[in-house]
Write a protein that holds these residues in place. Structure first.
Motif, PDB file in Angstrom:
ATOM      1  N   GLU A 163      -8.789  51.857  14.469  1.00 27.54           N
ATOM      2  CA  GLU A 163      -8.255  52.494  13.262  1.00 27.54           C
ATOM      3  C   GLU A 163      -6.916  53.159  13.556  1.00 27.54           C
ATOM      4  N   ALA A 164      -6.817  53.808  14.722  1.00 25.87           N
ATOM      5  CA  ALA A 164      -5.574  54.477  15.087  1.00 25.87           C
ATOM      6  C   ALA A 164      -4.436  53.483  15.253  1.00 25.87           C
ATOM      7  N   LEU A 165      -4.722  52.320  15.838  1.00 19.84           N
ATOM      8  CA  LEU A 165      -3.685  51.297  16.011  1.00 19.84           C
ATOM      9  C   LEU A 165      -3.237  50.757  14.662  1.00 19.84           C
ATOM     10  N   LEU A 166      -4.180  50.500  13.771  1.00 21.69           N
ATOM     11  CA  LEU A 166      -3.850  49.973  12.452  1.00 21.69           C
ATOM     12  C   LEU A 166      -2.939  50.905  11.680  1.00 21.69           C
ATOM     13  N   PHE A 167      -3.220  52.198  11.752  1.00 26.71           N
ATOM     14  CA  PHE A 167      -2.481  53.169  10.938  1.00 26.71           C
ATOM     15  C   PHE A 167      -1.443  53.943  11.750  1.00 26.71           C
ATOM     16  N   GLU A 168      -1.072  53.381  12.927  1.00 32.38           N
ATOM     17  CA  GLU A 168       0.054  53.858  13.736  1.00 32.38           C
ATOM     18  C   GLU A 168      -0.084  55.323  14.164  1.00 32.38           C
ATOM     19  N   ARG A 169      -1.228  55.628  14.781  1.00 36.14           N
ATOM     20  CA  ARG A 169      -1.460  56.990  15.237  1.00 36.14           C
ATOM     21  C   ARG A 169      -1.645  57.100  16.738  1.00 36.14           C
ATOM     22  N   THR A 170      -1.588  56.002  17.467  1.00 37.37           N
ATOM     23  CA  THR A 170      -1.759  56.083  18.917  1.00 37.37           C
ATOM     24  C   THR A 170      -0.574  56.825  19.537  1.00 37.37           C
ATOM     25  N   GLY A 171      -0.703  57.155  20.822  1.00 39.96           N
ATOM     26  CA  GLY A 171       0.342  57.923  21.487  1.00 39.96           C
ATOM     27  C   GLY A 171       1.699  57.246  21.429  1.00 39.96           C
ATOM     28  N   PHE A 250      -6.257  59.663  19.823  1.00 36.41           N
ATOM     29  CA  PHE A 250      -6.212  58.329  19.223  1.00 36.41           C
ATOM     30  C   PHE A 250      -5.986  57.204  20.231  1.00 36.41           C
ATOM     31  N   GLY A 251      -5.911  57.536  21.503  1.00 30.36           N
ATOM     32  CA  GLY A 251      -5.662  56.517  22.511  1.00 30.36           C
ATOM     33  C   GLY A 251      -4.176  56.357  22.781  1.00 30.36           C
ATOM     34  N   PHE A 252      -3.863  55.816  23.958  1.00 26.09           N
ATOM     35  CA  PHE A 252      -2.470  55.621  24.327  1.00 26.09           C
ATOM     36  C   PHE A 252      -1.819  54.511  23.518  1.00 26.09           C
ATOM     37  N   GLY A 253      -2.595  53.498  23.152  1.00 25.68           N
ATOM     38  CA  GLY A 253      -2.004  52.338  22.514  1.00 25.68           C
ATOM     39  C   GLY A 253      -1.431  51.400  23.570  1.00 25.68           C
ATOM     40  N   TYR A 254      -0.475  50.594  23.172  1.00 23.99           N
ATOM     41  CA  TYR A 254       0.127  49.619  24.080  1.00 23.99           C
ATOM     42  C   TYR A 254       1.631  49.844  24.163  1.00 23.99           C
ATOM     43  N   SER A 255       2.143  49.887  25.374  1.00 25.87           N
ATOM     44  CA  SER A 255       3.593  50.060  25.528  1.00 25.87           C
ATOM     45  C   SER A 255       4.357  48.792  25.185  1.00 25.87           C
ATOM     46  N   ASN A 256       3.648  47.646  25.124  1.00 25.68           N
ATOM     47  CA  ASN A 256       4.322  46.390  24.783  1.00 25.68           C
ATOM     48  C   ASN A 256       4.083  45.971  23.333  1.00 25.68           C
ATOM     49  N   LEU A 257       3.597  46.910  22.510  1.00 28.29           N
ATOM     50  CA  LEU A 257       3.498  46.624  21.078  1.00 28.29           C
ATOM     51  C   LEU A 257       4.883  46.295  20.530  1.00 28.29           C
ATOM     52  N   HIS A 258       4.918  45.418  19.550  1.00 27.09           N
ATOM     53  CA  HIS A 258       6.200  45.007  18.984  1.00 27.09           C
ATOM     54  C   HIS A 258       6.703  46.008  17.947  1.00 27.09           C
ATOM     55  N   VAL A 259       7.968  46.376  18.098  1.00 24.63           N
ATOM     56  CA  VAL A 259       8.659  47.201  17.101  1.00 24.63           C
ATOM     57  C   VAL A 259       9.630  46.293  16.357  1.00 24.63           C
ATOM     58  N   PRO A 260       9.498  46.153  15.038  1.00 25.71           N
ATOM     59  CA  PRO A 260      10.433  45.298  14.293  1.00 25.71           C
ATOM     60  C   PRO A 260      11.853  45.859  14.349  1.00 25.71           C
ATOM     61  N   ILE A 261      12.818  44.996  14.598  1.00 29.73           N
ATOM     62  CA  ILE A 261      14.222  45.388  14.583  1.00 29.73           C
ATOM     63  C   ILE A 261      14.982  44.428  13.677  1.00 29.73           C
ATOM     64  N   MET A 262      16.042  44.920  13.071  1.00 35.18           N
ATOM     65  CA  MET A 262      16.855  44.091  12.190  1.00 35.18           C
ATOM     66  C   MET A 262      18.083  43.625  12.951  1.00 35.18           C
ATOM     67  N   THR A 263      18.263  42.322  13.036  1.00 34.78           N
ATOM     68  CA  THR A 263      19.359  41.753  13.815  1.00 34.78           C
ATOM     69  C   THR A 263      20.523  41.286  12.951  1.00 34.78           C
ATOM     70  N   ALA A 264      20.288  41.095  11.664  1.00 33.61           N
ATOM     71  CA  ALA A 264      21.349  40.623  10.763  1.00 33.61           C
ATOM     72  C   ALA A 264      20.984  41.001   9.343  1.00 33.61           C
ATOM     73  N   SER A 277       9.650  45.659  22.432  1.00 34.98           N
ATOM     74  CA  SER A 277       8.456  46.435  22.773  1.00 34.98           C
ATOM     75  C   SER A 277       8.702  47.919  22.529  1.00 34.98           C
ATOM     76  N   ILE A 278       7.613  48.645  22.266  1.00 35.92           N
ATOM     77  CA  ILE A 278       7.730  50.093  22.082  1.00 35.92           C
ATOM     78  C   ILE A 278       8.285  50.746  23.343  1.00 35.92           C
ATOM     79  N   GLY A 279       7.855  50.278  24.509  1.00 38.90           N
ATOM     80  CA  GLY A 279       8.350  50.837  25.752  1.00 38.90           C
ATOM     81  C   GLY A 279       9.862  50.706  25.865  1.00 38.90           C
TER      82      GLY A 279
END
Length: 403
Positions: A163-171, A250-264, A277-279
């Motif tokens: 639930e924490a991962l879905l709603f973006e509450r992990t560390g 809520f747990g650490f989560g994943y440091s390699n989770l994808h963060v959307p970025i805008m390139t154009a 990645s979040i890291g």
């Protein structure tokens, strides 16, 4: 002597009567953020079981009435029967509700992603979403693409769905959100506050200061370094504490989770997006922190030499921090005919630079990480030159002389 004076200034900052109350204030903010704001933060994806249950109850009443009257109804835009559409939605939302209540978040994610992919109007036609934005349609589409990219990462990389991962509450997710929203404004204000009395606090020790075997410019440098070290220590402590407290909930989560970025900004579709990645995002975002902190501390020294009043210094530097808000109205791409990417204020909120969010907000492609670093370095060099000259004009004797 340098080391002794540096430690002396560091302890003065740490033990200042202004510092202790501010540290308590930061502690209250940190507790509120970790135990109130993040746990109760709501987004478009926040799930409300009570609302879904009410929606399903309403659908059941409507379906029973249509069965009794034999009137299936017609969707005017598509010509499809309303009864069939309602039956589809009832099945889908019932499955979503049961998945959520059973804590089967993987199934919930599959259903939610399928629903959003098949019906983007959930975002694009939600008039409550970004209703105060000057470009609500653009912002809704932007958020939709970001959400779909996140869900694609969750599903394609076999994440453990919570639930924490879905709603973006992990560390890691909370840290990313903080750096991407108001984190840098908090950092810069701390630097401004801790260094606003960097010179004025010495007025009661004028005689002692006159006898120090250090040049005036070197004293200013050591004062700046002490304030910089203390500010950085406080901020690192706050970030680590907040990260660990949220991770314990809520747990650490994943440091390699994808963060959307805008390139154009050419097609305004999913083709304009990429991920990091979040890291990597956290690392790049925080890499600019020392430069920005030192820039504002040196600016405070300049204001202190000119104004000789800590509260005027605090007010002036705070206005500089938020000076971007004076022209950032999402239509301003030039100031006095100069592209906005050449002004340092554009890069104060550095987290938005990393993801391309600043380009998106201003509908431009001229703002980049490389240019931001160059602009900030040039700004720091100009501030150093001004401070060097000003320290010759406003020397120690002139600054601390009795009035």
């Amino acid at each position: 002597m340098n080391r002794t004076y540096l430690m002396h200034e560091f302890l003065l900052t740490a033990k200042s009567k202004r510092t202790i109350p501010f540290l308590l204030f930061i502690s209250v903010l940190l507790i509120s953020y970790c135990f109130l704001l993040v746990p109760n933060r709501e987004t478009k994806e926040t799930f409300h079981p009570e609302e879904i249950q009410d929606y399903l109850t309403g659908l059941e009443v409507e379906q029973n009435q249509r069965l009794k009257s034999g009137n299936t109804g017609i969707v005017l835009m598509t010509g499809d029967p309303v009864f069939a559409r309602n039956d589809y939605h009832h099945g889908l939302f019932s499955a979503l509700l049961h998945s959520y209540e059973d804590r089967n978040y993987l199934r919930y994610l599959h259903l939610r992603a399928y629903y959003l992919e098949s019906d983007p109007s959930v975002y694009l036609q939600d008039e409550k979403l970004f209703k105060l934005s000057p470009y609500p349609g653009k912002d809704r589409e932007h958020l939709y693409h970001q959400t779909m990219l996140r869900y694609e990462d969750y599903l394609m990389n076999n994440r453990r769905i919570t639930e924490a991962l879905l709603f973006e509450r992990t560390g890691f997710q909370s840290l990313q959100t903080f750096l991407h929203t108001y984190g840098y404004f908090f950092f810069l204000f701390c630097a401004v506050y801790f260094s606003s009395d960097i010179l004025s606090r010495d007025r009661s020790h004028r005689t002692v200061l006159q006898g120090l075997p250090l040049s005036w410019y070197r004293q200013l440098n050591l004062k700046s370094l002490a304030s910089f070290s203390y500010t950085l220590l406080v901020l690192v402590t706050v970030l680590l504490t907040g990260f660990l407290v949220l991770s314990s909930q809520f747990g650490f989560g994943y440091s390699n989770l994808h963060v959307p970025i805008m390139t154009a900004q050419s097609t305004f579709s999913a083709d304009d997006y990429d991920v990091m990645s979040i890291g990597k995002f956290v690392g790049i975002s925080l890499s600019a922190l020392p430069l920005l902190l030192f820039l504002f501390i040196r600016l405070n020294v300049i204001f202190s030499l000119l104004m000789k009043n800590e509260w005027l210094v605090l007010l002036s530097s705070t206005l500089v921090i938020f000076s971007e808000r004076l022209f950032d109205v999402r239509t301003t791409r030039e100031i006095l005919g100069i592209d906005i990417s050449y002004f340092p204020q554009t890069y104060f909120d550095f987290g938005k630079i990393v993801t391309g969010e600043k380009n998106f907000l201003l509908n431009t492609e001229t703002i980049s990480l490389a240019k931001g670093v160059v602009v900030l370095l040039v700004t720091a060099a100009i501030i150093e030159a001004v401070l060097f000259v000003l320290s010759r004009i406003v020397n120690k004797r002139r600054l601390y002389r009795s009035r």
